[in-house]
Design a protein around this motif. Sequence first.
Motif, PDB file in Angstrom:
ATOM      1  N   PRO A  15      23.105  12.177  -8.238  1.00 45.55           N
ATOM      2  CA  PRO A  15      24.427  11.406  -8.381  1.00 45.55           C
ATOM      3  C   PRO A  15      25.209  11.610  -9.273  1.00 45.55           C
TER       4      PRO A  15
ATOM      5  N   VAL B 277      29.401  11.053  -1.124  1.00 48.83           N
ATOM      6  CA  VAL B 277      28.133  11.571  -1.326  1.00 48.83           C
ATOM      7  C   VAL B 277      28.249  12.042   0.431  1.00 48.83           C
TER       8      VAL B 277
ATOM      9  N   PHE C 110      25.705   5.794  -2.890  1.00 47.02           N
ATOM     10  CA  PHE C 110      24.845   6.113  -3.853  1.00 47.02           C
ATOM     11  C   PHE C 110      23.758   5.149  -3.620  1.00 47.02           C
TER      12      PHE C 110
ATOM     13  N   ARG D 137      30.958   4.991  -8.715  1.00 47.01           N
ATOM     14  CA  ARG D 137      31.723   5.820  -7.815  1.00 47.01           C
ATOM     15  C   ARG D 137      32.964   5.168  -7.269  1.00 47.01           C
TER      16      ARG D 137
END
Length: 372
Positions: free
Chosen positions: A265, A286, A292, A301
């Motif tokens: 990540p 992702v 994540f 994020r």
Amino acid sequence: MDNKSTKDPTPLFTLTISSYALIFLFFVATFFTGIGIYAYSSLENARSSIHENDRLAANEELQQSIQHLVSSVSVISKQVSVWDELFQQLGNPAYYSYWRKYRLLNTVFLPDYIEAAEVFDRNGNVLATFSESLFPARIDISSLDPVLDINEQSASLILYLPITRVGGNGLIEGYLGIRLPFLETLLTQYRFRFIDTSTLVLSSTEKQVIELSEAPSFLRFKVTSSPEAEKMMEVMKVTVIQLAAIVGILCLNFYFLMVYLLGKPLVEISEYIDKLLHTDPGSLTVGGNRLFPVAELEKVRTSLNKYHADLEKAHGDLDEKNQELWVLAHHDTLTGMLNRRAFDNEWNNTKKLLRRRRVGIGLILFDVNQFK
């Protein structure tokens, strides 16, 4: 006020999260390797200590077995004290040669492991001498300690037992010399626990006669390890190996979890920020819009995506405002037609064009009365 620009301090070095995880694993592995080496060394020391204790116990057991053998043979002295034939030979040894050959070694008073016997009077003189006799013609009655006669690969134990009459006044009337195979008798009369009997041999083959007390120093043997101790040591060794394997597996799992949960990540976030500097990367996601797996990283994020969306909206609003300002600056507010500023910009662009191309232009001026 200090107008000097401040710079961020430059770190001495920078490493990835995977590198830090590897360094951590290295220290953990080193730590547990040290513990493993210490544990193995302790096990070996314990094994050596157990072996040394077994060696001491074996020596003590050998001493006890020799004492037990001497004690069991010495009992013969009391058994023959009721044998009238023996005292008749001491009183009148005229027929000792015949009696010695057919009666002495065949009597029930002497065990089967006795290989030779001889009778001596109270002064230590043998009742009769024989060429094949294994005993001296005279013994020193002041020193009758057991002796060991070593001859090549064999050793014989020689004892001289005092003969006293039962019911008498306790006076010694003679001595009974007994000769028996030392090692063979020792192994049949005593059960050893710490000595491997198959390895019990003489360490010297030189012909000599020694005191029985010195016999242990002339014997060589291997120690029989304690089964319980060996089993315990084996269990402890297997336990240490299993613990090392478990720690190794846990460390590998920790490394892969660190890489998957943090390393991957963080790499994606870092690449996304790099793209922000040069292009529009869109939203940070992702694979397959998955989240994540770490809550803090998911928050980062989400914040980055929100920041990027807000920044895009601000850029759009700013472009619209700039366009509106340009229209207001270059158009007449009443008629909506281009004004003098627009004409100047267009004229400047035209002159730049004329510098590159040789063409003619014309200007037409209109004077419109009462336009407004």
